[in-house]
Design a protein around this motif. Structure first.
Motif, mmCIF file in Angstrom:
data_model
loop_
_atom_site.group_PDB
_atom_site.id
_atom_site.type_symbol
_atom_site.label_atom_id
_atom_site.label_comp_id
_atom_site.label_asym_id
_atom_site.label_seq_id
_atom_site.Cartn_x
_atom_site.Cartn_y
_atom_site.Cartn_z
ATOM 1 N N ASN A 1 -4.575 11.546 0.474
ATOM 2 C CA ASN A 1 -3.962 11.051 1.766
ATOM 3 C C ASN A 1 -4.776 10.104 2.432
ATOM 4 O OD1 ASN A 1 -2.595 12.478 4.855
ATOM 5 N ND2 ASN A 1 -1.680 10.903 3.890
ATOM 6 N N SER A 2 -4.308 8.988 2.683
ATOM 7 C CA SER A 2 -5.183 7.961 3.258
ATOM 8 C C SER A 2 -4.199 7.064 4.149
ATOM 9 C CB SER A 2 -5.791 7.193 2.334
ATOM 10 O OG SER A 2 -6.581 5.964 2.974
ATOM 11 N N ASP A 3 -5.224 6.734 5.506
ATOM 12 C CA ASP A 3 -4.526 5.703 6.320
ATOM 13 C C ASP A 3 -5.239 4.201 6.196
ATOM 14 O OD1 ASP A 3 -6.814 5.946 7.631
ATOM 15 O OD2 ASP A 3 -6.064 6.679 9.383
ATOM 16 N N GLY B 1 -2.921 1.600 7.163
ATOM 17 C CA GLY B 1 -2.237 1.596 8.759
ATOM 18 C C GLY B 1 -1.873 2.751 9.144
ATOM 19 N N THR B 2 -0.889 3.513 8.191
ATOM 20 C CA THR B 2 -0.327 4.812 8.504
ATOM 21 C C THR B 2 -0.880 5.661 7.287
ATOM 22 O OG1 THR B 2 1.597 4.166 7.427
ATOM 23 C CG2 THR B 2 1.303 3.645 9.829
ATOM 24 N N PRO B 3 -0.648 6.968 7.552
ATOM 25 C CA PRO B 3 -0.945 7.898 6.520
ATOM 26 C C PRO B 3 0.087 7.995 5.321
ATOM 27 C CG PRO B 3 -1.091 9.183 8.736
ATOM 28 C CD PRO B 3 -0.582 7.592 9.151
ATOM 29 N N GLN B 4 -0.466 7.710 4.245
ATOM 30 C CA GLN B 4 0.353 7.485 3.141
ATOM 31 C C GLN B 4 -0.117 8.012 1.899
ATOM 32 O OE1 GLN B 4 3.412 6.137 3.076
ATOM 33 N NE2 GLN B 4 3.251 5.238 5.328
ATOM 34 N N LEU B 5 0.461 8.325 0.784
ATOM 35 C CA LEU B 5 -0.074 8.877 -0.731
ATOM 36 C C LEU B 5 -0.640 7.879 -1.416
ATOM 37 C CD1 LEU B 5 2.805 11.614 -1.120
ATOM 38 C CD2 LEU B 5 1.017 11.588 0.657
ATOM 39 N N TYR B 6 -1.919 8.221 -2.102
ATOM 40 C CA TYR B 6 -2.484 7.241 -3.012
ATOM 41 C C TYR B 6 -2.783 7.830 -4.178
ATOM 42 C CZ TYR B 6 -2.936 3.889 0.729
ATOM 43 O OH TYR B 6 -2.432 2.956 1.696
ATOM 44 N N VAL B 7 -2.754 7.427 -5.399
ATOM 45 C CA VAL B 7 -3.371 8.034 -6.555
ATOM 46 C C VAL B 7 -4.360 7.076 -7.072
ATOM 47 C CG1 VAL B 7 -2.690 8.638 -8.934
ATOM 48 C CG2 VAL B 7 -1.038 9.249 -7.240
ATOM 49 N N MET B 8 -5.543 7.936 -7.452
ATOM 50 C CA MET B 8 -6.662 7.191 -8.177
ATOM 51 C C MET B 8 -7.079 8.093 -9.351
ATOM 52 S SD MET B 8 -9.650 8.282 -5.609
ATOM 53 C CE MET B 8 -9.905 10.052 -4.965
ATOM 54 N N SER B 9 -7.651 7.479 -10.082
ATOM 55 C CA SER B 9 -8.318 8.098 -11.191
ATOM 56 C C SER B 9 -9.553 9.330 -10.822
ATOM 57 C CB SER B 9 -9.074 7.026 -12.322
ATOM 58 O OG SER B 9 -9.864 6.099 -11.595
ATOM 59 N N ALA B 10 -9.872 9.859 -11.828
ATOM 60 C CA ALA B 10 -10.638 11.239 -11.502
ATOM 61 C C ALA B 10 -11.900 10.706 -10.974
ATOM 62 C CB ALA B 10 -10.678 11.991 -12.526
ATOM 63 N N ASP B 11 -12.429 9.346 -11.455
ATOM 64 C CA ASP B 11 -13.741 8.986 -11.032
ATOM 65 C C ASP B 11 -13.636 8.274 -9.653
ATOM 66 O OD1 ASP B 11 -12.713 6.713 -11.619
ATOM 67 O OD2 ASP B 11 -13.897 6.395 -13.195
ATOM 68 N N GLY B 12 -12.262 8.173 -9.144
ATOM 69 C CA GLY B 12 -12.340 7.611 -7.676
ATOM 70 C C GLY B 12 -11.870 6.054 -8.041
ATOM 71 N N GLY C 1 8.104 5.997 7.225
ATOM 72 C CA GLY C 1 7.613 7.205 7.751
ATOM 73 C C GLY C 1 6.127 7.504 7.274
ATOM 74 N N ARG C 2 5.643 8.381 7.849
ATOM 75 C CA ARG C 2 4.336 8.783 7.674
ATOM 76 C C ARG C 2 4.377 9.984 6.455
ATOM 77 N NH1 ARG C 2 3.722 10.806 13.199
ATOM 78 N NH2 ARG C 2 1.515 11.084 12.821
ATOM 79 N N TYR C 3 3.479 9.951 5.474
ATOM 80 C CA TYR C 3 3.238 10.972 4.445
ATOM 81 C C TYR C 3 1.883 11.565 4.521
ATOM 82 C CZ TYR C 3 7.390 8.679 2.163
ATOM 83 O OH TYR C 3 8.522 8.145 1.833
ATOM 84 N N ALA C 4 1.922 12.742 4.094
ATOM 85 C CA ALA C 4 0.627 13.806 4.060
ATOM 86 C C ALA C 4 0.576 14.843 3.087
ATOM 87 C CB ALA C 4 0.441 14.225 5.508
ATOM 88 N N THR C 5 -0.411 15.565 2.906
ATOM 89 C CA THR C 5 -0.473 16.834 2.170
ATOM 90 C C THR C 5 -0.083 16.696 0.684
ATOM 91 O OG1 THR C 5 1.598 17.787 2.885
ATOM 92 C CG2 THR C 5 -0.205 18.228 4.186
ATOM 93 N N PRO C 6 -0.385 15.640 -0.138
ATOM 94 C CA PRO C 6 -0.011 15.687 -1.484
ATOM 95 C C PRO C 6 -0.402 16.962 -2.032
ATOM 96 C CG PRO C 6 -1.573 14.103 -1.106
ATOM 97 C CD PRO C 6 -1.442 14.640 0.147
#
Lengths: 441, 174
Positions: free
Chosen positions: A309-311, A314-325, A336-341
């Motif tokens: 979860n990252s803002d 500008g607003t809290p949204q869901l992001y996917v990254m590789s395991a090394d970041g 809307g705003r997203y959280a707690t994936p």
């Protein structure tokens, strides 16, 4: 406390002598809104001095499990034509077809010479007139509920083709006290609310417990010493440790699927980033380095990717990254705003909390962000956690309070990813931050 | 608990000053401005006269009663409004006057966010105040921070007014 996680089944016998391949009996888990499958689940027949109530209790706990999935409906035993005792010896299938039973479960419970109990059961396909599975368990009497959960898991597996999830536990935060000064304790219980006990005494504020998938450990956040830090509690030994010297708050911990790593957020000079800790080498690795808030990390089952979860947009949204970041990309675009994936243990879906139009909701989307589907919505709910088979989500829901802080009832609910109304899991008092255990070994 | 009982003492002993600090829920800077004058020099004199008979100099009670102990934020925001800057500025003056004082800045969020995000947001709100104080010359080692996220609401109730009061940073004398 240690006792509860260390119940062992000393013996599992496979009685099945028949070939179940003949059976066409299947209930689809994909359509949660379909009529539940009617099954006849007979009270287990008691013998060899077992308590007369034991046979009925064993069946009732398993029936409650199966019905809680909304995939099955147990036929009232008063409608049975053949007696359970007779059916245990040889089912008379026309009698069971007559009451529209698609499947029949019969069993026995008796005392062993050493004081343990022996439970045997068989699952029959009524239309195909074929035994699907038969098993026997021998265990200490006080573990009888676990036998029921294992029976329910076996029935669920044979009739749906999916792993069961009934022989599992829930760790959660039990709440008491006033709205502005809540007392929070870690509590643990069976998936159906039984065998409830507390793991902490309420002196320190505790939040967001999560099970290790591989050890008898729970990671959580505690304000012990007025320093909010991630801790790991071993529920067998009671050993309870922090992650080591880190300046600033650590929070949002979650184990990797193999149990060897811990993802968490650490705050430094007000900024929260995602870190991974190798639990063997104790080496800490920074995965995000961004001036925005980065939190709530969760590994994919193959541990190649992390959803968080990252803002930063500008607003809290869901992001996917590789395991090394590396290679972080946004996946939530529904408004809307997203959280707690939280990544499903099957890998196909990500559960989340969505805040839109003054309401909170629990939903799922595919890991590329497509096929978003809301499962529940209310004034406030969050903190989804997956059953180990990836079919059911638990979360908590809180009602609003009035100006004196009254109301604010906070309870646990489960919902099937296929849909249907969320169902409350009964706890002794207010409850939040549930986390589902893996299947017991 | 501590804040609560202090607030009760404050009400009993100094009704007018306490009312001013309560008003800050709506507009944090202007309330202290109205009671204490528009510049910090005047404020310092006011602090002295208000508290000399009642509160120990450099105490939490003095801070609460004569200056105000909190600033407020917009939803999901952590930047300091002009009112919040004015309040934090008086904290800086007060800390310079009382060189022994150490404070902890608590960061809080309202109940309309998820727990983990609110913990991070509270940390931001606390640290923004700390950064502002140090930019005004307060030594960084005199200011610690802690986030309570949504765990310690000040105002009860599920309504806009309560949420606005709970999106706050609070200065607590250590």
């Amino acid at each position: 406390m240690a006792r509860i996680l260390k119940i062992l089944i000393p013996l599992v016998l496979i009685l099945s002598a028949f070939k179940p391949a003949m059976s066409q009996l299947r209930v689809s888990v994909e359509d949660g809104l379909r009529e539940p499958l009617p099954i006849a689940f007979a009270p287990f027949v008691t013998k060899n001095g077992a308590s007369p109530n034991m046979g009925r209790d064993l069946a009732d706990v398993a029936i409650a499990d199966l019905e809680s999935s909304r995939l099955f409906r147990a036929i009232d035993p008063s409608a049975f034509i053949q007696t359970p005792a007779a059916a245990t010896i040889a089912p008379r299938f026309p009698d069971w077809r007559q009451i529209n039973a698609q499947a029949l479960v019969v069993g026995t419970v008796g005392n062993e010479p050493d004081g343990r109990i022996r439970v045997e059961f068989r699952l029959w396909d009524v239309l195909g007139e074929v035994q699907l599975v038969g098993q026997a368990y021998v265990t200490q009497r006080e573990n009888w509920r676990r036998i029921s959960h294992l029976v329910a898991d076996t029935v669920y597996k044979w009739l749906t083709g999916e792993k069961g999830y009934f022989d599992t536990r829930i760790v959660y935060v039990a709440e008491s006290g006033t709205a502005d000064r809540k007392v929070k304790r870690l509590a643990i219980m069976d998936q159906d609310g039984a065998n409830h006990s507390y793991l902490t005494n309420g002196r320190n504020l505790v939040l967001t417990p999560r099970f290790s998938p591989s050890r008898q450990e729970i990671t959580y956040m505690s304000y012990a010493g007025r320093r909010p830090r991630v801790r790991i509690l071993n529920v067998d030994t009671n050993q309870d440790e922090t992650l080591g010297p880190i300046d600033g708050m650590t929070f949002a911990p979650r184990f990797s699927p193999d149990g060897d790593k811990l993802l968490f957020s650490a705050e430094q000079r007000g900024n929260s980033d995602v870190f991974a800790l190798d639990l063997r080498s104790r080496r800490r690795e920074r995965l995000t380095d961004h001036p925005a808030i980065d939190t709530s990390p969760s590994f994919s089952p193959n541990q190649r990717e992390i959803v968080f979860n990252s803002d930063r947009g500008g607003t809290p949204q869901l992001y996917v990254m590789s395991a090394d970041g590396g290679n972080a990309r946004r996946i939530s675009f529904g408004g809307g705003r997203y959280a707690t994936p939280v990544w499903s243990p099957r890998g196909d879906l990500i559960a989340f909390t969505k805040i839109e139009g003054g309401q909170f909701g629990i939903g799922v989307m595919r890991s590329d962000g497509s096929n978003e589907k809301m499962l529940s919505q209310s004034y406030f709910e969050e903190s989804p956690t997956w059953a180990p088979n990836g079919r059911v989500i638990m979360f908590f829901r809180r009602t609003p309070t009035d100006r004196k802080g009254r109301g604010g009832r906070s309870r646990l609910f489960i919902v099937d990813v296929a849909g249907g109304e969320p169902r409350e899991i009964v706890t002794p008092g207010d409850a939040s931050d549930p986390a589902w255990s893996p299947l017991s070994p | 608990m501590k804040l609560k009982s202090l607030a009760v003492i404050c009400l009993g002993l100094l009704i007018s000053a306490c009312a001013a600090s309560n008003d800050q829920a709506a507009s944090s800077g202007s309330a202290s401005g109205a009671s204490a004058g528009s510049n910090s020099g005047q404020l310092s004199r006011d602090v002295t006269t208000t508290t000399s008979s009642t509160f120990a100099p450099g105490s939490q009670e003095e801070l609460q009663a004569s200056i105000g102990d909190r600033v407020f934020f917009e939803t999901d925001r952590y930047d300091l409004s002009p009112e919040a800057q004015a309040m934090a500025g008086t904290w800086a003056d007060w800390m310079k006057k009382h060189q022994n004082v150490q404070i902890e800045i608590e960061g809080h969020a309202d109940e309309r966010g998820t727990r983990e995000y609110n913990l991070a947001l509270g940390a931001r709100r606390a640290n923004t105040v700390k950064d502002y104080l140090t930019s005004l010359g307060v030594q960084a080692n005199r200011v610690s921070t802690v986030s309570y996220g949504t765990e310690r609401p000040d105002a009860l109730g599920s309504n806009e007014e309560a949420w606005a009061k709970n999106r706050r940073s609070v200065a607590v004398v250590r």
